[in-house]
Design a protein around this motif. Structure first.
Motif, PDB file in Angstrom:
ATOM      1  N   ALA A 215       9.562  -1.617  11.121  1.00 15.37           N
ATOM      2  CA  ALA A 215       8.798  -2.296  12.175  1.00 15.37           C
ATOM      3  C   ALA A 215       8.172  -3.595  11.678  1.00 15.37           C
ATOM      4  O   ALA A 215       7.831  -4.468  12.474  1.00 15.37           O
ATOM      5  N   CYS A 216       8.023  -3.739  10.380  1.00 17.72           N
ATOM      6  CA  CYS A 216       7.392  -4.947   9.827  1.00 17.72           C
ATOM      7  C   CYS A 216       8.415  -6.049   9.532  1.00 17.72           C
ATOM      8  O   CYS A 216       8.021  -7.198   9.326  1.00 17.72           O
TER       9      CYS A 216
ATOM     10  N   GLY B 176       2.962  -8.021   4.323  1.00 20.52           N
ATOM     11  CA  GLY B 176       3.778  -7.062   3.595  1.00 20.52           C
ATOM     12  C   GLY B 176       3.690  -5.640   4.121  1.00 20.52           C
ATOM     13  O   GLY B 176       4.267  -4.723   3.560  1.00 20.52           O
ATOM     14  N   GLY B 177       2.924  -5.438   5.186  1.00 18.82           N
ATOM     15  CA  GLY B 177       2.840  -4.088   5.752  1.00 18.82           C
ATOM     16  C   GLY B 177       1.515  -3.401   5.528  1.00 18.82           C
ATOM     17  O   GLY B 177       1.278  -2.317   6.029  1.00 18.82           O
ATOM     18  N   GLY B 178       0.646  -4.046   4.766  1.00 16.14           N
ATOM     19  CA  GLY B 178      -0.681  -3.467   4.565  1.00 16.14           C
ATOM     20  C   GLY B 178      -0.711  -2.436   3.457  1.00 16.14           C
ATOM     21  O   GLY B 178       0.303  -2.130   2.821  1.00 16.14           O
ATOM     22  N   LEU B 179      -1.874  -1.898   3.233  1.00 16.52           N
ATOM     23  CA  LEU B 179      -2.051  -0.889   2.193  1.00 16.52           C
ATOM     24  C   LEU B 179      -1.197   0.342   2.495  1.00 16.52           C
ATOM     25  O   LEU B 179      -1.096   0.768   3.639  1.00 16.52           O
ATOM     26  N   LEU B 180      -0.630   0.904   1.461  1.00 11.98           N
ATOM     27  CA  LEU B 180       0.258   2.046   1.638  1.00 11.98           C
ATOM     28  C   LEU B 180      -0.437   3.196   2.367  1.00 11.98           C
ATOM     29  O   LEU B 180       0.123   3.797   3.288  1.00 11.98           O
TER      30      LEU B 180
ATOM     31  N   ILE C 271      -1.552  -6.693   0.207  1.00  9.20           N
ATOM     32  CA  ILE C 271      -1.211  -8.053   0.639  1.00  9.20           C
ATOM     33  C   ILE C 271       0.108  -8.429  -0.023  1.00  9.20           C
ATOM     34  O   ILE C 271       0.288  -8.228  -1.231  1.00  9.20           O
ATOM     35  N   GLY C 272       1.042  -8.942   0.756  1.00 13.07           N
ATOM     36  CA  GLY C 272       2.324  -9.363   0.201  1.00 13.07           C
ATOM     37  C   GLY C 272       3.158  -8.208  -0.309  1.00 13.07           C
ATOM     38  O   GLY C 272       4.067  -8.391  -1.104  1.00 13.07           O
ATOM     39  N   ASN C 273       2.825  -7.006   0.132  1.00 16.73           N
ATOM     40  CA  ASN C 273       3.532  -5.797  -0.284  1.00 16.73           C
ATOM     41  C   ASN C 273       3.469  -5.577  -1.787  1.00 16.73           C
ATOM     42  O   ASN C 273       4.383  -5.005  -2.387  1.00 16.73           O
ATOM     43  N   ALA C 274       2.395  -6.060  -2.387  1.00 14.74           N
ATOM     44  CA  ALA C 274       2.222  -5.830  -3.818  1.00 14.74           C
ATOM     45  C   ALA C 274       1.868  -4.374  -4.061  1.00 14.74           C
ATOM     46  O   ALA C 274       1.127  -3.770  -3.291  1.00 14.74           O
ATOM     47  N   ALA C 275       2.401  -3.835  -5.126  1.00 18.32           N
ATOM     48  CA  ALA C 275       2.072  -2.463  -5.487  1.00 18.32           C
ATOM     49  C   ALA C 275       0.714  -2.443  -6.181  1.00 18.32           C
ATOM     50  O   ALA C 275       0.314  -3.412  -6.829  1.00 18.32           O
ATOM     51  N   ALA C 276       0.015  -1.341  -6.018  1.00 14.15           N
ATOM     52  CA  ALA C 276      -1.240  -1.179  -6.740  1.00 14.15           C
ATOM     53  C   ALA C 276      -0.944  -1.152  -8.231  1.00 14.15           C
ATOM     54  O   ALA C 276      -0.034  -0.464  -8.671  1.00 14.15           O
ATOM     55  N   ASP C 277      -1.685  -1.923  -8.991  1.00 15.70           N
ATOM     56  CA  ASP C 277      -1.428  -1.939 -10.431  1.00 15.70           C
ATOM     57  C   ASP C 277      -2.521  -1.177 -11.169  1.00 15.70           C
ATOM     58  O   ASP C 277      -2.879  -1.502 -12.287  1.00 15.70           O
TER      59      ASP C 277
ATOM     60  N   TYR D 175      -3.933  -0.875  10.757  1.00 17.59           N
ATOM     61  CA  TYR D 175      -4.728  -2.063  11.117  1.00 17.59           C
ATOM     62  C   TYR D 175      -3.845  -3.255  11.449  1.00 17.59           C
ATOM     63  O   TYR D 175      -4.286  -4.409  11.353  1.00 17.59           O
ATOM     64  N   CYS D 176      -2.603  -2.990  11.828  1.00 12.89           N
ATOM     65  CA  CYS D 176      -1.631  -4.059  12.089  1.00 12.89           C
ATOM     66  C   CYS D 176      -2.179  -5.125  13.036  1.00 12.89           C
ATOM     67  O   CYS D 176      -2.010  -6.322  12.792  1.00 12.89           O
ATOM     68  N   HIS D 177      -2.780  -4.718  14.115  1.00 16.58           N
ATOM     69  CA  HIS D 177      -3.259  -5.684  15.106  1.00 16.58           C
ATOM     70  C   HIS D 177      -4.193  -6.710  14.454  1.00 16.58           C
ATOM     71  O   HIS D 177      -4.047  -7.926  14.663  1.00 16.58           O
TER      72      HIS D 177
END
Ligand code: SF4
Length: 176
Positions: free
Chosen positions: A125-126, A136-140, A63-69, A156-158
Protein backbone atom coordinates in the motif's frame (compact mmCIF):
# COMPACT_ATOMS: atom_id res chain seq x y z
CA UNK A 1 18.82 17.29 19.95
CA UNK A 2 15.04 16.97 19.96
CA UNK A 3 12.95 14.15 18.59
CA UNK A 4 9.24 13.50 18.27
CA UNK A 5 7.79 10.09 18.98
CA UNK A 6 4.33 9.04 17.87
CA UNK A 7 2.40 7.11 20.53
CA UNK A 8 2.67 3.34 20.55
CA UNK A 9 -0.45 2.25 18.66
CA UNK A 10 -1.23 0.15 15.63
CA UNK A 11 -4.22 -1.56 13.96
CA UNK A 12 -4.65 -3.91 16.91
CA UNK A 13 -3.83 -1.53 19.71
CA UNK A 14 -5.81 1.44 18.51
CA UNK A 15 -5.98 4.81 20.21
CA UNK A 16 -9.54 5.88 20.95
CA UNK A 17 -8.37 9.46 21.48
CA UNK A 18 -6.46 9.70 18.22
CA UNK A 19 -7.75 12.52 16.05
CA UNK A 20 -6.43 12.17 12.51
CA UNK A 21 -4.52 15.25 11.47
CA UNK A 22 -3.70 16.54 14.94
CA UNK A 23 -0.13 15.23 14.88
CA UNK A 24 0.38 16.56 11.36
CA UNK A 25 -0.85 19.99 12.44
CA UNK A 26 1.59 20.00 15.32
CA UNK A 27 4.53 18.78 13.25
CA UNK A 28 3.84 21.23 10.43
CA UNK A 29 3.69 24.17 12.82
CA UNK A 30 6.85 23.11 14.57
CA UNK A 31 8.66 22.36 11.32
CA UNK A 32 7.81 25.74 9.83
CA UNK A 33 9.07 27.58 12.90
CA UNK A 34 12.22 25.49 12.90
CA UNK A 35 12.87 25.68 9.15
CA UNK A 36 12.31 29.44 9.02
CA UNK A 37 14.54 30.51 11.86
CA UNK A 38 15.71 27.82 14.24
CA UNK A 39 17.73 25.27 12.30
CA UNK A 40 20.54 25.78 14.79
CA UNK A 41 18.42 23.55 17.03
CA UNK A 42 18.89 19.94 15.98
CA UNK A 43 15.65 18.00 15.48
CA UNK A 44 16.37 14.38 14.70
CA UNK A 45 13.10 13.66 12.88
CA UNK A 46 13.38 16.68 10.61
CA UNK A 47 17.02 16.04 9.77
CA UNK A 48 16.29 12.41 8.93
CA UNK A 49 13.26 13.31 6.82
CA UNK A 50 15.21 15.94 4.87
CA UNK A 51 18.04 13.47 4.27
CA UNK A 52 15.52 10.96 2.92
CA UNK A 53 13.93 13.60 0.71
CA UNK A 54 17.33 14.12 -0.90
CA UNK A 55 17.87 10.40 -1.38
CA UNK A 56 20.30 9.98 1.47
CA UNK A 57 20.06 7.22 4.07
CA UNK A 58 17.89 8.03 7.05
CA UNK A 59 19.52 7.74 10.43
CA UNK A 60 16.24 7.22 12.25
CA UNK A 61 13.97 4.17 12.40
CA UNK A 62 10.50 5.00 11.12
CA UNK A 63 11.77 7.46 8.50
CA UNK A 64 12.98 6.41 5.06
CA UNK A 65 12.31 2.79 5.98
CA UNK A 66 15.49 2.71 8.01
CA UNK A 67 15.86 -0.27 10.27
CA UNK A 68 16.26 0.28 13.98
CA UNK A 69 19.94 0.11 14.76
CA UNK A 70 19.43 -0.62 18.42
CA UNK A 71 18.74 -3.71 20.44
CA UNK A 72 16.93 -3.16 23.70
CA UNK A 73 16.82 -5.49 26.67
CA UNK A 74 13.68 -5.39 28.78
CA UNK A 75 13.86 -6.05 32.53
CA UNK A 76 12.33 -9.50 31.97
CA UNK A 77 15.13 -10.45 29.61
CA UNK A 78 13.23 -9.88 26.40
CA UNK A 79 15.45 -8.80 23.53
CA UNK A 80 13.91 -6.47 20.98
CA UNK A 81 15.28 -4.57 18.02
CA UNK A 82 13.21 -1.60 19.19
CA UNK A 83 11.64 -0.85 22.52
CA UNK A 84 7.96 -0.83 21.63
CA UNK A 85 7.33 -4.15 19.89
CA UNK A 86 5.20 -5.08 22.88
CA UNK A 87 2.27 -3.38 21.13
CA UNK A 88 2.28 -6.16 18.51
CA UNK A 89 0.13 -9.09 19.44
CA UNK A 90 2.49 -11.97 19.09
CA UNK A 91 0.69 -13.73 21.93
CA UNK A 92 -1.52 -15.21 19.21
CA UNK A 93 1.36 -17.42 18.18
CA UNK A 94 0.28 -20.79 19.50
CA UNK A 95 2.30 -22.15 22.36
CA UNK A 96 4.61 -19.18 22.64
CA UNK A 97 4.39 -16.78 25.54
CA UNK A 98 3.83 -13.14 24.60
CA UNK A 99 7.23 -11.84 25.57
CA UNK A 100 9.11 -14.77 24.05
CA UNK A 101 7.05 -14.40 20.88
CA UNK A 102 7.94 -10.75 20.68
CA UNK A 103 11.60 -11.51 21.22
CA UNK A 104 11.62 -14.17 18.50
CA UNK A 105 9.80 -11.95 16.05
CA UNK A 106 12.09 -9.05 16.83
CA UNK A 107 15.21 -11.09 16.39
CA UNK A 108 13.83 -12.46 13.15
CA UNK A 109 13.12 -8.92 12.06
CA UNK A 110 16.60 -7.85 13.12
CA UNK A 111 18.13 -10.64 11.06
CA UNK A 112 16.06 -9.59 8.09
CA UNK A 113 17.20 -6.01 8.49
CA UNK A 114 20.81 -7.10 8.46
CA UNK A 115 20.33 -9.34 5.43
CA UNK A 116 18.63 -6.58 3.46
CA UNK A 117 21.30 -4.00 4.18
CA UNK A 118 19.38 -2.23 6.92
CA UNK A 119 16.12 -1.66 5.10
CA UNK A 120 12.73 -3.24 5.66
CA UNK A 121 10.09 -4.58 3.29
CA UNK A 122 7.63 -1.83 2.40
CA UNK A 123 3.92 -2.44 2.47
CA UNK A 124 2.34 -2.83 -0.95
CA UNK A 125 0.00 0.00 0.00
CA UNK A 126 2.97 2.34 0.47
CA UNK A 127 4.68 1.64 -2.81
CA UNK A 128 2.59 4.09 -4.81
CA UNK A 129 2.67 6.80 -2.13
CA UNK A 130 4.14 10.14 -3.24
CA UNK A 131 6.13 10.51 -0.03
CA UNK A 132 7.21 6.89 0.36
CA UNK A 133 10.83 7.88 -0.24
CA UNK A 134 10.69 10.07 2.86
CA UNK A 135 8.33 8.12 5.05
CA UNK A 136 9.16 4.57 4.09
CA UNK A 137 6.02 3.25 5.76
CA UNK A 138 6.57 4.45 9.28
CA UNK A 139 7.75 2.61 12.35
CA UNK A 140 7.47 -1.14 12.07
CA UNK A 141 5.41 -1.52 15.23
CA UNK A 142 2.92 1.06 13.96
CA UNK A 143 2.28 -1.11 10.88
CA UNK A 144 1.18 -4.22 12.68
CA UNK A 145 -2.15 -6.02 12.32
CA UNK A 146 -2.98 -9.62 13.12
CA UNK A 147 -4.32 -10.33 9.65
CA UNK A 148 -1.48 -8.81 7.63
CA UNK A 149 1.47 -8.69 9.99
CA UNK A 150 3.64 -5.69 9.10
CA UNK A 151 2.29 -5.41 5.55
CA UNK A 152 0.30 -2.26 6.24
CA UNK A 153 0.91 1.46 6.01
CA UNK A 154 1.56 3.07 9.36
CA UNK A 155 -1.40 3.47 11.68
CA UNK A 156 -0.43 7.16 11.52
CA UNK A 157 -0.34 7.23 7.71
CA UNK A 158 -2.74 10.15 7.41
CA UNK A 159 -0.58 12.40 9.57
CA UNK A 160 2.69 11.19 8.10
CA UNK A 161 1.46 11.77 4.58
CA UNK A 162 0.31 15.30 5.32
CA UNK A 163 3.49 16.22 7.18
CA UNK A 164 5.91 14.82 4.62
CA UNK A 165 3.99 16.38 1.75
CA UNK A 166 4.30 19.73 3.51
CA UNK A 167 7.97 19.17 4.22
CA UNK A 168 8.65 18.37 0.56
CA UNK A 169 6.80 21.49 -0.55
CA UNK A 170 8.86 23.65 1.81
CA UNK A 171 12.10 22.10 0.55
CA UNK A 172 11.13 22.67 -3.07
CA UNK A 173 10.25 26.29 -2.35
CA UNK A 174 13.55 26.81 -0.56
CA UNK A 175 15.70 25.52 -3.41
CA UNK A 176 13.62 26.97 -6.28
S1 SF4 B 1 2.62 8.21 4.18
FE1 SF4 B 1 1.37 6.36 4.49
S2 SF4 B 1 1.24 5.37 2.44
FE2 SF4 B 1 2.95 6.87 2.40
S3 SF4 B 1 4.77 5.66 2.88
FE3 SF4 B 1 4.02 6.58 4.82
S4 SF4 B 1 2.68 5.01 5.73
FE4 SF4 B 1 2.98 4.46 3.56
Amino acid sequence: MLGFIFPAHNYEKTDAGYKQGAYADFLISFFDAWFDSHTDLRVHNFEAAIASAFGKPSSLAGIGNAAADIISFAPDGTVESGDSYGICEYERLEGISPRVGIALASLSNYSQQQSTGGTLPTSAACQCCSVADICGGGLLEHRYSVSRGFDNPSYYCHDLSRFYTHLRTRLREAIA
